[in-house]
Design a protein around this motif. Sequence first.
Motif, PDB file in Angstrom:
ATOM      1  N   THR A  12      35.015 -22.569  58.132  1.00 37.73           N
ATOM      2  CA  THR A  12      35.702 -22.746  59.408  1.00 37.73           C
ATOM      3  C   THR A  12      36.084 -21.425  60.058  1.00 37.73           C
ATOM      4  O   THR A  12      36.752 -21.412  61.089  1.00 37.73           O
ATOM      5  CB  THR A  12      36.973 -23.594  59.216  1.00 37.73           C
ATOM      6  OG1 THR A  12      37.810 -22.962  58.232  1.00 37.73           O
ATOM      7  CG2 THR A  12      36.618 -24.993  58.742  1.00 37.73           C
ATOM      8  N   SER A  13      35.684 -20.305  59.449  1.00 31.52           N
ATOM      9  CA  SER A  13      35.930 -18.990  60.031  1.00 31.52           C
ATOM     10  C   SER A  13      34.578 -18.354  60.328  1.00 31.52           C
ATOM     11  O   SER A  13      33.693 -18.337  59.468  1.00 31.52           O
ATOM     12  CB  SER A  13      36.727 -18.110  59.069  1.00 31.52           C
ATOM     13  OG  SER A  13      36.874 -16.792  59.578  1.00 31.52           O
ATOM     14  N   ALA A  14      34.398 -17.859  61.544  1.00 28.83           N
ATOM     15  CA  ALA A  14      33.100 -17.328  61.949  1.00 28.83           C
ATOM     16  C   ALA A  14      33.253 -15.965  62.602  1.00 28.83           C
ATOM     17  O   ALA A  14      34.152 -15.754  63.414  1.00 28.83           O
ATOM     18  CB  ALA A  14      32.409 -18.298  62.907  1.00 28.83           C
ATOM     19  N   TRP A  15      32.357 -15.058  62.225  1.00 25.90           N
ATOM     20  CA  TRP A  15      32.280 -13.739  62.835  1.00 25.90           C
ATOM     21  C   TRP A  15      30.992 -13.680  63.657  1.00 25.90           C
ATOM     22  O   TRP A  15      29.913 -14.001  63.150  1.00 25.90           O
ATOM     23  CB  TRP A  15      32.241 -12.634  61.775  1.00 25.90           C
ATOM     24  CG  TRP A  15      33.524 -12.395  61.050  1.00 25.90           C
ATOM     25  CD1 TRP A  15      34.414 -13.327  60.633  1.00 25.90           C
ATOM     26  CD2 TRP A  15      34.027 -11.129  60.632  1.00 25.90           C
ATOM     27  NE1 TRP A  15      35.457 -12.736  59.976  1.00 25.90           N
ATOM     28  CE2 TRP A  15      35.260 -11.377  59.956  1.00 25.90           C
ATOM     29  CE3 TRP A  15      33.582  -9.813  60.742  1.00 25.90           C
ATOM     30  CZ2 TRP A  15      36.019 -10.358  59.412  1.00 25.90           C
ATOM     31  CZ3 TRP A  15      34.349  -8.791  60.195  1.00 25.90           C
ATOM     32  CH2 TRP A  15      35.563  -9.073  59.539  1.00 25.90           C
ATOM     33  N   SER A  16      31.106 -13.260  64.885  1.00 29.41           N
ATOM     34  CA  SER A  16      29.937 -13.123  65.748  1.00 29.41           C
ATOM     35  C   SER A  16      29.985 -11.778  66.463  1.00 29.41           C
ATOM     36  O   SER A  16      31.070 -11.281  66.790  1.00 29.41           O
ATOM     37  CB  SER A  16      29.871 -14.255  66.781  1.00 29.41           C
ATOM     38  OG  SER A  16      29.756 -15.517  66.145  1.00 29.41           O
ATOM     39  N   VAL A  17      28.825 -11.195  66.673  1.00 32.27           N
ATOM     40  CA  VAL A  17      28.721  -9.913  67.385  1.00 32.27           C
ATOM     41  C   VAL A  17      27.531  -9.984  68.332  1.00 32.27           C
ATOM     42  O   VAL A  17      26.652 -10.835  68.190  1.00 32.27           O
ATOM     43  CB  VAL A  17      28.528  -8.733  66.407  1.00 32.27           C
ATOM     44  CG1 VAL A  17      29.753  -8.524  65.545  1.00 32.27           C
ATOM     45  CG2 VAL A  17      27.287  -8.946  65.552  1.00 32.27           C
ATOM     46  N   HIS A  18      27.511  -9.073  69.284  1.00 29.57           N
ATOM     47  CA  HIS A  18      26.361  -8.948  70.173  1.00 29.57           C
ATOM     48  C   HIS A  18      25.381  -7.954  69.562  1.00 29.57           C
ATOM     49  O   HIS A  18      25.760  -6.871  69.112  1.00 29.57           O
ATOM     50  CB  HIS A  18      26.796  -8.470  71.561  1.00 29.57           C
ATOM     51  CG  HIS A  18      27.387  -9.549  72.398  1.00 29.57           C
ATOM     52  ND1 HIS A  18      28.736  -9.686  72.615  1.00 29.57           N
ATOM     53  CD2 HIS A  18      26.790 -10.582  73.072  1.00 29.57           C
ATOM     54  CE1 HIS A  18      28.958 -10.744  73.381  1.00 29.57           C
ATOM     55  NE2 HIS A  18      27.813 -11.299  73.674  1.00 29.57           N
ATOM     56  N   LEU A  62      24.234 -13.138  71.036  1.00 25.83           N
ATOM     57  CA  LEU A  62      25.399 -13.374  70.193  1.00 25.83           C
ATOM     58  C   LEU A  62      24.927 -13.974  68.878  1.00 25.83           C
ATOM     59  O   LEU A  62      24.358 -15.069  68.851  1.00 25.83           O
ATOM     60  CB  LEU A  62      26.373 -14.324  70.887  1.00 25.83           C
ATOM     61  CG  LEU A  62      27.750 -14.487  70.235  1.00 25.83           C
ATOM     62  CD1 LEU A  62      28.515 -13.169  70.267  1.00 25.83           C
ATOM     63  CD2 LEU A  62      28.544 -15.582  70.942  1.00 25.83           C
ATOM     64  N   VAL A  63      25.133 -13.249  67.786  1.00 25.41           N
ATOM     65  CA  VAL A  63      24.616 -13.671  66.483  1.00 25.41           C
ATOM     66  C   VAL A  63      25.757 -13.746  65.477  1.00 25.41           C
ATOM     67  O   VAL A  63      26.796 -13.088  65.624  1.00 25.41           O
ATOM     68  CB  VAL A  63      23.535 -12.696  65.972  1.00 25.41           C
ATOM     69  CG1 VAL A  63      22.357 -12.659  66.927  1.00 25.41           C
ATOM     70  CG2 VAL A  63      24.100 -11.295  65.763  1.00 25.41           C
ATOM     71  N   SER A  64      25.551 -14.539  64.450  1.00 24.90           N
ATOM     72  CA  SER A  64      26.522 -14.654  63.369  1.00 24.90           C
ATOM     73  C   SER A  64      26.348 -13.472  62.426  1.00 24.90           C
ATOM     74  O   SER A  64      25.218 -13.104  62.066  1.00 24.90           O
ATOM     75  CB  SER A  64      26.305 -15.969  62.622  1.00 24.90           C
ATOM     76  OG  SER A  64      27.329 -16.188  61.676  1.00 24.90           O
ATOM     77  N   LEU A  65      27.467 -12.864  62.008  1.00 23.91           N
ATOM     78  CA  LEU A  65      27.432 -11.640  61.205  1.00 23.91           C
ATOM     79  C   LEU A  65      28.014 -11.901  59.827  1.00 23.91           C
ATOM     80  O   LEU A  65      29.158 -12.348  59.695  1.00 23.91           O
ATOM     81  CB  LEU A  65      28.234 -10.535  61.897  1.00 23.91           C
ATOM     82  CG  LEU A  65      28.384  -9.219  61.125  1.00 23.91           C
ATOM     83  CD1 LEU A  65      27.034  -8.525  60.991  1.00 23.91           C
ATOM     84  CD2 LEU A  65      29.389  -8.310  61.811  1.00 23.91           C
ATOM     85  N   TYR A  66      27.217 -11.611  58.790  1.00 22.11           N
ATOM     86  CA  TYR A  66      27.680 -11.678  57.404  1.00 22.11           C
ATOM     87  C   TYR A  66      27.850 -10.263  56.868  1.00 22.11           C
ATOM     88  O   TYR A  66      26.924  -9.441  56.949  1.00 22.11           O
ATOM     89  CB  TYR A  66      26.665 -12.412  56.526  1.00 22.11           C
ATOM     90  CG  TYR A  66      26.751 -13.915  56.589  1.00 22.11           C
ATOM     91  CD1 TYR A  66      27.667 -14.616  55.806  1.00 22.11           C
ATOM     92  CD2 TYR A  66      25.895 -14.642  57.413  1.00 22.11           C
ATOM     93  CE1 TYR A  66      27.734 -15.997  55.854  1.00 22.11           C
ATOM     94  CE2 TYR A  66      25.960 -16.022  57.469  1.00 22.11           C
ATOM     95  CZ  TYR A  66      26.881 -16.690  56.689  1.00 22.11           C
ATOM     96  OH  TYR A  66      26.956 -18.060  56.741  1.00 22.11           O
ATOM     97  N   LEU A  67      29.037  -9.970  56.340  1.00 22.26           N
ATOM     98  CA  LEU A  67      29.273  -8.751  55.564  1.00 22.26           C
ATOM     99  C   LEU A  67      29.284  -9.172  54.105  1.00 22.26           C
ATOM    100  O   LEU A  67      30.155  -9.940  53.678  1.00 22.26           O
ATOM    101  CB  LEU A  67      30.605  -8.104  55.959  1.00 22.26           C
ATOM    102  CG  LEU A  67      30.781  -7.797  57.454  1.00 22.26           C
ATOM    103  CD1 LEU A  67      32.131  -7.114  57.688  1.00 22.26           C
ATOM    104  CD2 LEU A  67      29.641  -6.943  57.974  1.00 22.26           C
ATOM    105  N   PHE A  95      16.286 -15.151  64.407  1.00 18.11           N
ATOM    106  CA  PHE A  95      16.684 -13.987  65.191  1.00 18.11           C
ATOM    107  C   PHE A  95      15.507 -13.026  65.356  1.00 18.11           C
ATOM    108  O   PHE A  95      15.342 -12.407  66.417  1.00 18.11           O
ATOM    109  CB  PHE A  95      17.856 -13.287  64.519  1.00 18.11           C
ATOM    110  CG  PHE A  95      18.493 -12.216  65.365  1.00 18.11           C
ATOM    111  CD1 PHE A  95      18.606 -12.358  66.740  1.00 18.11           C
ATOM    112  CD2 PHE A  95      18.991 -11.062  64.779  1.00 18.11           C
ATOM    113  CE1 PHE A  95      19.200 -11.378  67.521  1.00 18.11           C
ATOM    114  CE2 PHE A  95      19.591 -10.074  65.544  1.00 18.11           C
ATOM    115  CZ  PHE A  95      19.687 -10.232  66.919  1.00 18.11           C
ATOM    116  N   ALA A  96      14.672 -12.898  64.315  1.00 19.40           N
ATOM    117  CA  ALA A  96      13.491 -12.041  64.413  1.00 19.40           C
ATOM    118  C   ALA A  96      12.558 -12.540  65.514  1.00 19.40           C
ATOM    119  O   ALA A  96      12.012 -11.751  66.299  1.00 19.40           O
ATOM    120  CB  ALA A  96      12.761 -12.003  63.077  1.00 19.40           C
ATOM    121  N   GLU A  97      12.386 -13.845  65.602  1.00 22.52           N
ATOM    122  CA  GLU A  97      11.525 -14.393  66.649  1.00 22.52           C
ATOM    123  C   GLU A  97      12.141 -14.202  68.026  1.00 22.52           C
ATOM    124  O   GLU A  97      11.438 -13.919  68.997  1.00 22.52           O
ATOM    125  CB  GLU A  97      11.275 -15.876  66.382  1.00 22.52           C
ATOM    126  CG  GLU A  97      10.320 -16.525  67.374  1.00 22.52           C
ATOM    127  CD  GLU A  97      10.023 -17.962  67.023  1.00 22.52           C
ATOM    128  OE1 GLU A  97       9.314 -18.617  67.810  1.00 22.52           O
ATOM    129  OE2 GLU A  97      10.503 -18.438  65.968  1.00 22.52           O
TER     130      GLU A  97
END
Length: 403
Positions: free
Chosen positions: A97-103, A115-120, A167-169
Amino acid sequence: MPSSSFLLLGRSHAGAWWLVLQIAIGVMLCLYAGQAMLRMYEQATAADGIDAADVLVIPWMQPAQGQDPGTRAVLRTLRGVAGVRAAAAGNQSPYGTSAWSVHAWKSGDRGHRHLVSLYLADEDFMATLGMDEPHGRRFAHAEYQDYTGDQHRLHADPAPAIISAAFAETLFAHAEPLGRSLQLLPGKRLHVVGVLPRIPLPATAHRRDGTAVILPVRMTRASEAHFLIRHTGDANAVSARIRAALAAAYPDVVIAAPASLAALRAQALSGPTRHAWTSLAVCVAWWLSTLAMLGLGGHRWMLDHQQEISLRRAFGATDTQLAHRLRREYLMLAVIACAIGMAVAALLARLMPAWTLPLPSFGTCAAVVVGTVLVVQLAATCPVRLTRRIPPHLVSRSPSVRL
């Protein structure tokens, strides 16, 4: 028998078009409900690129002010619990339920930002989740860095990244993505070292198109991390042992109960599931009302025009001829309504893609047409039966009947 006039359609144009509108809306609801049910099934059965069985998630920890134990200490505690095979920490969890997104954008093309989802992710993140082997390579141990809390200092330039195939496509179309560069945050450059077929996103991700980026960045603060645990044995027993171990090691920290990753996925799918079943219920209710309107409307018209039917019988019309004429008119209603309904549905899908679903395949559209025709023909059964009970002797010598 005269062959040029209609029974129903030539008498009440407004009523006929009202029936067409009713059926057309039913066709649109059928298309929408069918697509919603299909999407629900696809999401529930689709492979997500991870092995979610035997994975528990601790979604958050709340330490006292200034007493954060740190992710490394928490991971050591988790790995010491009986039944825990592996443990990892990340900034977010699949289906969480917690999401990180960046451009992010392709180098030199900042005008098209995505705008993509970011995993660290730390060194054990991908292995703990059982992620697929990426096309390219995984991160090297020397490439991992600690997250300091400053997103502008996530990594050195250029940093390695693993991205999803979606995202690659989006960025490179059909070109080879490995070794290509992209920008993340102002002035931060990445180079693609691997591509995963699928990366499952958090349930609250801003975009649901499968675009995601994984960076080799360790979370350092436990209060900012999600902890992933792969275990053996009974999930409830392992969860109880984890809670006991964490409570003993960190008595001043409030810790969320571990949740099954499979349960989180089911919870994330509850929205589409509820939407699909609601759409189906609305569709069924609408068609029941349409069936009643078609049947009762035809029945009422026949009662009001018994003399006309009687005169047709007096001219030699048989039960079969009257039935065929009436069913052809109902068939005409169904075909016109299907054409209008599908045309409007296609237009709405083009004008409002965020609020509608795309039109289904040709086979599904054909099935909707056939189903509509069958339902409308079923509604014609009642007035057809009534025509058989109207005798030819109801007319007088000078009947006031409009043919």
